[in-house]
Design a protein around this motif. Structure first.
Motif, PDB file in Angstrom:
ATOM      1  N   GLY A  20     136.730  46.169  14.845  1.00 39.80           N
ATOM      2  CA  GLY A  20     136.131  45.190  13.942  1.00 39.80           C
ATOM      3  C   GLY A  20     135.881  43.851  14.582  1.00 39.80           C
ATOM      4  N   GLY A  21     135.918  43.789  15.870  1.00 38.61           N
ATOM      5  CA  GLY A  21     135.820  42.515  16.562  1.00 38.61           C
ATOM      6  C   GLY A  21     134.470  41.853  16.463  1.00 38.61           C
ATOM      7  N   SER A  22     133.421  42.616  16.248  1.00 41.29           N
ATOM      8  CA  SER A  22     132.099  41.991  16.222  1.00 41.29           C
ATOM      9  C   SER A  22     131.327  42.409  14.981  1.00 41.29           C
ATOM     10  N   THR A  23     131.974  42.420  13.861  1.00 36.26           N
ATOM     11  CA  THR A  23     131.304  42.845  12.622  1.00 36.26           C
ATOM     12  C   THR A  23     130.455  41.738  12.016  1.00 36.26           C
ATOM     13  N   GLN A  24     130.301  40.612  12.707  1.00 34.61           N
ATOM     14  CA  GLN A  24     129.488  39.558  12.153  1.00 34.61           C
ATOM     15  C   GLN A  24     128.008  39.933  12.166  1.00 34.61           C
ATOM     16  N   GLN A  25     127.611  40.840  13.047  1.00 39.23           N
ATOM     17  CA  GLN A  25     126.221  41.229  13.128  1.00 39.23           C
ATOM     18  C   GLN A  25     125.880  42.128  11.956  1.00 39.23           C
ATOM     19  N   THR A  26     124.664  42.000  11.491  1.00 42.23           N
ATOM     20  CA  THR A  26     124.181  42.899  10.464  1.00 42.23           C
ATOM     21  C   THR A  26     123.190  43.851  11.112  1.00 42.23           C
ATOM     22  N   PRO A  27     122.912  44.985  10.478  1.00 44.45           N
ATOM     23  CA  PRO A  27     121.997  45.927  11.083  1.00 44.45           C
ATOM     24  C   PRO A  27     120.626  45.343  11.382  1.00 44.45           C
ATOM     25  N   ASN A  28     120.165  44.411  10.574  1.00 49.52           N
ATOM     26  CA  ASN A  28     118.856  43.812  10.813  1.00 49.52           C
ATOM     27  C   ASN A  28     118.923  42.648  11.780  1.00 49.52           C
ATOM     28  N   ALA A  29     120.123  42.266  12.178  1.00 47.43           N
ATOM     29  CA  ALA A  29     120.266  41.140  13.103  1.00 47.43           C
ATOM     30  C   ALA A  29     120.917  41.602  14.391  1.00 47.43           C
ATOM     31  N   ASN A  30     120.546  42.774  14.858  1.00 43.91           N
ATOM     32  CA  ASN A  30     121.173  43.310  16.053  1.00 43.91           C
ATOM     33  C   ASN A  30     120.450  42.912  17.324  1.00 43.91           C
ATOM     34  N   GLY A  31     119.546  42.004  17.230  1.00 48.92           N
ATOM     35  CA  GLY A  31     118.872  41.525  18.420  1.00 48.92           C
ATOM     36  C   GLY A  31     117.493  42.149  18.584  1.00 48.92           C
ATOM     37  N   SER A  32     117.247  43.315  18.034  1.00 54.95           N
ATOM     38  CA  SER A  32     115.947  43.957  18.193  1.00 54.95           C
ATOM     39  C   SER A  32     115.135  43.914  16.907  1.00 54.95           C
ATOM     40  N   GLY A  33     115.707  43.432  15.821  1.00 56.89           N
ATOM     41  CA  GLY A  33     114.998  43.307  14.571  1.00 56.89           C
ATOM     42  C   GLY A  33     114.797  44.621  13.847  1.00 56.89           C
ATOM     43  N   GLN A  34     115.421  45.688  14.291  1.00 61.99           N
ATOM     44  CA  GLN A  34     115.209  46.986  13.653  1.00 61.99           C
ATOM     45  C   GLN A  34     116.119  47.161  12.454  1.00 61.99           C
ATOM     46  N   GLY A  35     115.699  47.987  11.519  1.00 64.10           N
ATOM     47  CA  GLY A  35     116.464  48.245  10.316  1.00 64.10           C
ATOM     48  C   GLY A  35     117.531  49.295  10.554  1.00 64.10           C
ATOM     49  N   LEU A  36     118.293  49.542   9.506  1.00 64.29           N
ATOM     50  CA  LEU A  36     119.386  50.507   9.577  1.00 64.29           C
ATOM     51  C   LEU A  36     118.869  51.904   9.919  1.00 64.29           C
ATOM     52  N   PHE A  37     117.736  52.270   9.359  1.00 64.53           N
ATOM     53  CA  PHE A  37     117.147  53.584   9.615  1.00 64.53           C
ATOM     54  C   PHE A  37     116.898  53.786  11.110  1.00 64.53           C
ATOM     55  N   ALA A  38     116.190  52.848  11.720  1.00 71.78           N
ATOM     56  CA  ALA A  38     115.860  52.953  13.145  1.00 71.78           C
ATOM     57  C   ALA A  38     117.110  52.829  14.012  1.00 71.78           C
ATOM     58  N   LEU A  39     118.010  51.950  13.603  1.00 69.90           N
ATOM     59  CA  LEU A  39     119.243  51.766  14.375  1.00 69.90           C
ATOM     60  C   LEU A  39     120.081  53.043  14.389  1.00 69.90           C
ATOM     61  N   ALA A  40     120.207  53.699  13.241  1.00 70.98           N
ATOM     62  CA  ALA A  40     120.994  54.933  13.172  1.00 70.98           C
ATOM     63  C   ALA A  40     120.387  56.005  14.064  1.00 70.98           C
ATOM     64  N   ASP A  41     119.060  56.163  13.994  1.00 67.41           N
ATOM     65  CA  ASP A  41     118.390  57.171  14.800  1.00 67.41           C
ATOM     66  C   ASP A  41     118.525  56.876  16.298  1.00 67.41           C
ATOM     67  N   GLN A  42     118.207  55.656  16.677  1.00 65.98           N
ATOM     68  CA  GLN A  42     118.242  55.288  18.096  1.00 65.98           C
ATOM     69  C   GLN A  42     119.658  55.346  18.663  1.00 65.98           C
ATOM     70  N   SER A  43     120.639  54.817  17.942  1.00 60.67           N
ATOM     71  CA  SER A  43     122.010  54.803  18.454  1.00 60.67           C
ATOM     72  C   SER A  43     122.591  56.215  18.528  1.00 60.67           C
ATOM     73  N   ALA A  44     122.203  57.112  17.599  1.00 58.58           N
ATOM     74  CA  ALA A  44     122.677  58.504  17.663  1.00 58.58           C
ATOM     75  C   ALA A  44     122.134  59.183  18.914  1.00 58.58           C
ATOM     76  N   ARG A  45     120.878  58.924  19.226  1.00 54.26           N
ATOM     77  CA  ARG A  45     120.293  59.500  20.447  1.00 54.26           C
ATOM     78  C   ARG A  45     120.980  58.953  21.693  1.00 54.26           C
ATOM     79  N   GLN A  46     121.285  57.666  21.696  1.00 54.75           N
ATOM     80  CA  GLN A  46     121.977  57.058  22.835  1.00 54.75           C
ATOM     81  C   GLN A  46     123.396  57.597  22.973  1.00 54.75           C
ATOM     82  N   ALA A  47     123.991  58.015  21.880  1.00 51.97           N
ATOM     83  CA  ALA A  47     125.359  58.552  21.901  1.00 51.97           C
ATOM     84  C   ALA A  47     125.382  60.026  22.283  1.00 51.97           C
ATOM     85  N   GLY A  48     124.219  60.604  22.622  1.00 56.62           N
ATOM     86  CA  GLY A  48     124.171  61.999  23.042  1.00 56.62           C
ATOM     87  C   GLY A  48     124.037  62.975  21.891  1.00 56.62           C
ATOM     88  N   LEU A  49     123.637  62.482  20.735  1.00 60.84           N
ATOM     89  CA  LEU A  49     123.500  63.335  19.561  1.00 60.84           C
ATOM     90  C   LEU A  49     122.034  63.668  19.250  1.00 60.84           C
TER      91      LEU A  49
END
Length: 163
Positions: A68-97
């Motif tokens: 929980g050290g960096s929970t200040q970020q919100t899904p829309n404020a992750n630096g790339s401006g992407q929403g939760l939908f895109a973030l979930a898809d992209q991060s799952a692919r990066q995690a090998g899923l």
């Protein structure tokens, strides 16, 4: 006192001297050495307890930073401006899923449903921990069914972004 001492027989004087020496040793043991020794043992126990507490607190601190050290970020404020939908898809692919993703779909405001098929359990958990630690995303609902191989499963979940 001197007259009284001189009036005693040699044997009585020797008995009094031995008794006085024994009394001094007993008083020293019970009034000085024993309390000091017991105090030192208590201090040693306190030091051991303090070290254990310190170790526990360091571990808890590391876990708090990890989960929980960096929970200040919100899904829309992750630096790339992407929403939760895109973030979930992209991060799952990066995690090998990437091969396990069957469906990612919005499920209301700041929520997304994710279906994984034959996904590695460890990879899935690592991905969820990363989502929570980096972006404050939490799992609202999770269903896991066994997959084709040990350590693999079919996962359905609903992710919720941080407010």
């Amino acid at each position: 006192m001197k007259a009284w001492w001189d009036s005693l027989q040699e044997r009585e004087r020797r008995t009094l001297m031995i008794g006085g020496g024994a009394l001094i040793v007993i008083l020293f043991y019970f009034m000085i050495w024993l309390p000091g020794h017991q105090g030192a043992e208590q201090l040693e126990r306190d030091v051991v307890e303090a070290r254990l507490l310190h170790t526990f607190m360091q571990q808890a601190h590391r876990e708090a930073q990890t989960f929980g050290g960096s929970t200040q970020q919100t899904p829309n404020a992750n630096g790339s401006g992407q929403g939760l939908f895109a973030l979930a898809d992209q991060s799952a692919r990066q995690a090998g899923l990437g091969n396990a993703i069957r469906r990612v779909e919005p499920s209301g405001e700041n929520r997304v449903r994710v279906n994984l098929e034959n996904a590695g359990f460890d990879d899935t958990i690592d991905w969820l921990v990363t989502l929570h630690a980096r972006h404050g995303i939490s799992v609202d609902n999770l269903t896991v069914r066994t997959g084709d191989a040990p350590g693999r499963g079919n996962v359905q979940m609903q992710l919720e972004g941080a407010d």
